[in-house]
Design an enzyme around this catalytic site. Structure first.
Site, PDB file in Angstrom:
ATOM      1  N   LYS A   1       0.853  -1.188   0.000  1.00  0.00           N
ATOM      2  CA  LYS A   1       0.000   0.000   0.000  1.00  0.00           C
ATOM      3  C   LYS A   1       0.890   1.240   0.000  1.00  0.00           C
ATOM      4  CE  LYS A   1      -4.280   1.147   2.460  1.00  0.00           C
ATOM      5  NZ  LYS A   1      -4.945   0.936   3.753  1.00  0.00           N
TER       6      LYS A   1
HETATM    7  C1  E4P Z   1      -8.213   2.097   3.638  1.00  0.00           C
HETATM    8  O1  E4P Z   1      -7.511   1.222   3.204  1.00  0.00           O
HETATM    9  C2  E4P Z   1      -8.064   2.704   4.962  1.00  0.00           C
HETATM   10  O2  E4P Z   1      -7.370   1.804   5.784  1.00  0.00           O
HETATM   11  C3  E4P Z   1      -9.356   2.988   5.659  1.00  0.00           C
HETATM   12  O3  E4P Z   1     -10.475   2.601   4.907  1.00  0.00           O
HETATM   13  C4  E4P Z   1      -9.431   4.322   6.299  1.00  0.00           C
HETATM   14  O4  E4P Z   1     -10.660   4.471   6.922  1.00  0.00           O
HETATM   15  P1  E4P Z   1     -10.963   5.565   8.054  1.00  0.00           P
HETATM   16  O5  E4P Z   1     -11.290   6.845   7.377  1.00  0.00           O
HETATM   17  O6  E4P Z   1     -12.150   5.015   8.778  1.00  0.00           O
HETATM   18  O7  E4P Z   1      -9.738   5.663   8.903  1.00  0.00           O
END
Ligand code: E4P
Length: 218
Positions: A83
């Site tokens: 990522k």
């Molecule tokens: C995506 O891969 C992120 O880890 C995640 O969806 C972030 O979500 P949040 O806005 O609830 O932290």
């Protein structure tokens, strides 16, 4: 639509994997911090539980360090999706990794223009954050519609739209109507998909009526 769980909690991952409906896992530095566990062994453990893509995020923001971190992460298991953030350095690393056959999840996407760049960089997944857009009074789901429309114009784009920052079942069902490929959701949101009061009410009535028959299937 594929369902990924957005957590680094092993108990939740095991529980949801046992349903047979879980297609992958996403993590991020905040979720790793919340787990209180050592990053690499934790990701190894998750990759042993789930055979689908497991996103592990680089920590660096500069190209050189990010590339080295990505090299460590991609070797953890065959189902790792590295990522990277949607920055020039992140997309440069994305292009190199995807050219070499590694899955890449490009995260922190908040515009259609960013999603276009990620597709050109060969991302396996683009992660538009719907909940965080809603938080600043922009309709997050509008971004999903835009990206799905744009990607559908170009058959040579193979990037999957991974709806992220999901806060409720409506985010999932509305994205599914638009044809988004994946939703990554906190465990409680996945569990909420099962719920309907009429299901509970109907089941309670069936259980009571079955008792009246005095029969047993087994
Ligand atoms: C995506 O891969 C992120 O880890 C995640 O969806 C972030 O979500 P949040 O806005 O609830 O932290």
């Amino acid at each position: 639509m594929k369902f990924f769980v957005d957590t680094a909690d092993i108990d939740d991952i095991k529980d949801l994997a046992s349903t047979g409906l879980l297609d992958g896992v996403t993590t991020n530095p905040s979720l790793i911090a919340k787990s209180g566990k050592e990053f690499i062994p934790l990701i190894e453990e998750i990759c042993d539980i789930v055979s689908g893509p497991v996103s592990a995020e680089v920590a660096a923001t500069d190209y050189e360090t990010m590339r080295k971190e990505a090299e460590v992460l991609r070797k953890i298991a065959d189902n790792i999706a590295v990522k990277v953030p949607l920055t020039p350095a992140g997309l440069k690393v994305c292009k190199e990794l995807s050219d070499g056959g590694t899955m890449v999840n490009v995260t922190l996407c908040f515009s259609a223009a960013q999603a276009l760049l990620a597709a050109k960089a060969g991302a396996t997944f683009i992660s538009p954050f719907v909940g965080r857009l809603d938080d600043i009074s922009q309709t997050g789901l509008d971004l999903i519609a835009e990206i799905v429309t744009i990607y559908s114009q170009y058959p040579n784009f193979h990037t999957e739209v991974l709806v992220a920052s999901v806060r409720n079942p409506l985010h999932i069902t509305e994205s599914a109507k638009m044809g988004a490929d994946v939703a990554t959701c906190p465990p409680n949101v996945i569990r909420a998909l099962y719920n309907h009061p009429l299901t509970d009410k109907g089941l309670a009535a069936f259980v009571e009526d079955w008792k009246k028959t005095g029969q047993s299937i087994l």
